[in-house]
Design an enzyme around this catalytic site. Structure first.
Site, PDB file in Angstrom:
ATOM      1  N   ASN A  26      18.972 -29.908 -57.275  1.00 13.21           N
ATOM      2  CA  ASN A  26      19.288 -30.608 -56.033  1.00 13.21           C
ATOM      3  C   ASN A  26      20.292 -31.731 -56.341  1.00 13.21           C
ATOM      4  OD1 ASN A  26      19.128 -32.686 -54.035  1.00 13.21           O
ATOM      5  ND2 ASN A  26      17.354 -31.676 -53.180  1.00 13.21           N
ATOM      6  N   HIS A  83      21.629 -36.635 -54.661  1.00 16.05           N
ATOM      7  CA  HIS A  83      21.796 -38.033 -55.039  1.00 16.05           C
ATOM      8  C   HIS A  83      23.110 -38.336 -55.745  1.00 16.05           C
ATOM      9  CE1 HIS A  83      18.230 -38.862 -52.998  1.00 16.05           C
ATOM     10  NE2 HIS A  83      17.531 -38.027 -53.742  1.00 16.05           N
ATOM     11  N   HIS A 121      20.297 -31.038 -49.211  1.00 11.84           N
ATOM     12  CA  HIS A 121      19.605 -31.360 -47.958  1.00 11.84           C
ATOM     13  C   HIS A 121      20.575 -32.083 -47.028  1.00 11.84           C
ATOM     14  CE1 HIS A 121      15.813 -33.496 -46.063  1.00 11.84           C
ATOM     15  NE2 HIS A 121      16.546 -32.880 -45.165  1.00 11.84           N
ATOM     16  N   ARG A 171      20.740 -34.092 -44.135  1.00 10.36           N
ATOM     17  CA  ARG A 171      19.808 -34.836 -43.277  1.00 10.36           C
ATOM     18  C   ARG A 171      20.466 -35.146 -41.942  1.00 10.36           C
ATOM     19  NH1 ARG A 171      15.312 -37.071 -46.456  1.00 10.36           N
ATOM     20  NH2 ARG A 171      14.661 -38.048 -44.526  1.00 10.36           N
ATOM     21  N   ARG A 203      22.703 -39.235 -44.649  1.00 10.56           N
ATOM     22  CA  ARG A 203      22.709 -40.377 -45.578  1.00 10.56           C
ATOM     23  C   ARG A 203      23.216 -39.997 -46.971  1.00 10.56           C
ATOM     24  NH1 ARG A 203      16.321 -41.004 -46.739  1.00 10.56           N
ATOM     25  NH2 ARG A 203      16.275 -41.389 -44.512  1.00 10.56           N
ATOM     26  N   GLU A 228      18.436 -27.179 -47.538  1.00  7.96           N
ATOM     27  CA  GLU A 228      17.237 -27.831 -47.005  1.00  7.96           C
ATOM     28  C   GLU A 228      17.582 -28.449 -45.659  1.00  7.96           C
ATOM     29  OE1 GLU A 228      15.233 -29.208 -51.232  1.00  7.96           O
ATOM     30  OE2 GLU A 228      15.820 -30.729 -49.769  1.00  7.96           O
ATOM     31  N   THR A 262      12.309 -40.576 -48.781  1.00  8.18           N
ATOM     32  CA  THR A 262      12.517 -39.204 -49.203  1.00  8.18           C
ATOM     33  C   THR A 262      11.560 -38.339 -48.383  1.00  8.18           C
ATOM     34  OG1 THR A 262      12.515 -37.681 -51.101  1.00  8.18           O
ATOM     35  CG2 THR A 262      10.859 -39.416 -51.126  1.00  8.18           C
ATOM     36  N   THR A 263      11.574 -37.023 -48.637  1.00  9.75           N
ATOM     37  CA  THR A 263      10.724 -36.148 -47.826  1.00  9.75           C
ATOM     38  C   THR A 263       9.258 -36.386 -48.166  1.00  9.75           C
ATOM     39  OG1 THR A 263      12.536 -34.584 -47.945  1.00  9.75           O
ATOM     40  CG2 THR A 263      10.468 -33.767 -47.061  1.00  9.75           C
ATOM     41  N   GLU A 296       7.488 -23.404 -50.426  1.00 10.87           N
ATOM     42  CA  GLU A 296       7.742 -24.331 -51.533  1.00 10.87           C
ATOM     43  C   GLU A 296       6.633 -25.364 -51.486  1.00 10.87           C
ATOM     44  OE1 GLU A 296      11.714 -25.617 -52.404  1.00 10.87           O
ATOM     45  OE2 GLU A 296      10.995 -27.539 -53.191  1.00 10.87           O
ATOM     46  N   HIS A 322       9.586 -31.509 -55.930  1.00 12.19           N
ATOM     47  CA  HIS A 322       9.517 -32.914 -55.521  1.00 12.19           C
ATOM     48  C   HIS A 322       8.882 -33.764 -56.618  1.00 12.19           C
ATOM     49  CE1 HIS A 322       9.760 -36.432 -52.991  1.00 12.19           C
ATOM     50  NE2 HIS A 322      10.502 -35.706 -52.186  1.00 12.19           N
ATOM     51  N   GLY A 325      15.702 -32.613 -58.396  1.00 10.73           N
ATOM     52  CA  GLY A 325      16.922 -33.359 -58.120  1.00 10.73           C
ATOM     53  C   GLY A 325      16.946 -34.757 -58.685  1.00 10.73           C
TER      54      GLY A 325
HETATM   55  N1  PXP Z   1      12.278 -29.621 -52.745  1.00 13.76           N
HETATM   56  C1  PXP Z   1      12.392 -30.155 -51.510  1.00 13.76           C
HETATM   57  C2  PXP Z   1      12.018 -29.319 -50.348  1.00 13.76           C
HETATM   58  C3  PXP Z   1      12.875 -31.465 -51.337  1.00 13.76           C
HETATM   59  O1  PXP Z   1      12.970 -31.985 -50.095  1.00 13.76           O
HETATM   60  C4  PXP Z   1      13.287 -32.199 -52.454  1.00 13.76           C
HETATM   61  C5  PXP Z   1      13.857 -33.564 -52.283  1.00 13.76           C
HETATM   62  O2  PXP Z   1      15.043 -33.491 -51.599  1.00 13.76           O
HETATM   63  C6  PXP Z   1      13.169 -31.596 -53.720  1.00 13.76           C
HETATM   64  C7  PXP Z   1      12.649 -30.315 -53.840  1.00 13.76           C
HETATM   65  C8  PXP Z   1      13.595 -32.291 -54.979  1.00 13.76           C
HETATM   66  O3  PXP Z   1      12.828 -33.431 -55.158  1.00 13.76           O
HETATM   67  P1  PXP Z   1      13.274 -34.478 -56.260  1.00 13.76           P
HETATM   68  O4  PXP Z   1      14.617 -34.986 -55.848  1.00 13.76           O
HETATM   69  O5  PXP Z   1      12.209 -35.506 -56.206  1.00 13.76           O
HETATM   70  O6  PXP Z   1      13.337 -33.741 -57.574  1.00 13.76           O
END
Ligand code: PXP
Length: 254
Positions: A10, A13, A46, A48, A52, A76, A106-107, A157, A200, A222
């Site tokens: 991901n 960032h 993602h 959003r 952002r 996403e 964050t999510t 997921e 996540h 990510g």
């Molecule tokens: N999976 C999903 C569905 C997410 O929303 C995110 C965060 O954007 C991630 C994975 C990756 O999470 P992290 O950035 O904490 O590794």
């Protein structure tokens, strides 16, 4: 059934850093290209509602890159008409439906498929008809997993955020309880014919236990990787994560 475990990187960032200055760099596109070259199996981004981090133009560029490289883009998105329309325009390999609140950092938590069944089912139908594999980002909750199956998703997921937070805080018993729930959820989902992904909050310390859940086919990671890239570079960070995932799978097979 522990096959190869795919890694989706991901790159949101990278865009967060770019946007902090309103500049044109660092480019998420360059990070995605580098991630694929370093062994990522796909790119996750993602878009959003508040834009952002990732922008509409980023999605255009990432779609083109993934097409060129023959690698999957995992888009996403919130379950909104706007996002469904954008996803239908790009028809990404995968669409991962996530909950979204503007005020969250964050999510937080998974999608409530039980309560939002109609909207999720309708988005799932539209995206599947356009050829995208639909994944629902949910907690490892039996009712949510059953609802994901009922609305016609192909993938769930499982949200690993609570497990990773507990493990990092040294809350061993809590982490173990959440991990056990993730394991039960993965088994339930596979029994229903769903493919299982997880993501996540995963870092080097937490990846092993998650990767050792044999039903999981893909991890999406990510924030930690982009942070680690500051110190060691993106490619080495991805390669180390990949090696830890492979080691967990090799131990399972042994
Ligand atoms: N999976 C999903 C569905 C997410 O929303 C995110 C965060 O954007 C991630 C994975 C990756 O999470 P992290 O950035 O904490 O590794």
């Amino acid at each position: 059934m522990s096959g190869v475990l795919r890694l989706g990187v991901n790159i949101d960032h990278v865009a967060t850093i770019r946007n902090a200055r309103g500049s044109s760099y660092p480019e998420p596109l360059r990070a995605a290209d580098l991630a694929l070259a370093a062994g990522a199996d796909g790119v996750t981004a993602h878009l959003r509602e508040d834009r952002r981090h990732i922008s509409d133009a980023d999605i255009e560029q990432l779609s083109a890159l993934c097409l060129k490289r023959g690698k999957p883009l995992n888009f996403e998105m919130a379950v909104t008409d706007e996002m469904v329309a954008i996803a239908l325009r790009h028809a990404p390999h995968a669409a991962c439906l996530v909950p979204e609140r503007r005020e969250e950092v964050t999510t937080e938590g998974g999608l409530d498929v039980v309560r939002g069944q109609n909207a999720v089912a309708s988005a799932t139908r539209a995206l599947s008809a356009a050829g995208s594999r639909v994944s629902l980002f949910i907690e490892a909750d039996p009712a949510q997993i059953a609802a994901a199956h009922a609305v016609g998703a192909q993938v769930v997921e499982l949200h690993t955020g609570a497990y990773c937070d507990a493990a990092r805080a040294g809350e061993v018993a809590r982490a173990e309880a959440i991990l056990a729930r993730l394991k039960r959820g993965a088994a339930q989902a596979v029994d229903l014919g769903l493919e299982v992904h997880a993501g996540h909050g995963i870092d080097y310390a937490t990846v092993k236990a998650v990767a050792a859940i044999p039903q999981i086919a893909e991890l999406n990671i990510g924030h930690f990787l982009i942070g680690e890239a500051i110190f060691v570079g993106l490619a080495p960070a991805i390669q180390r994560m990949r090696a830890l995932m492979d080691a967990a799978r090799a131990e399972l097979a042994a």
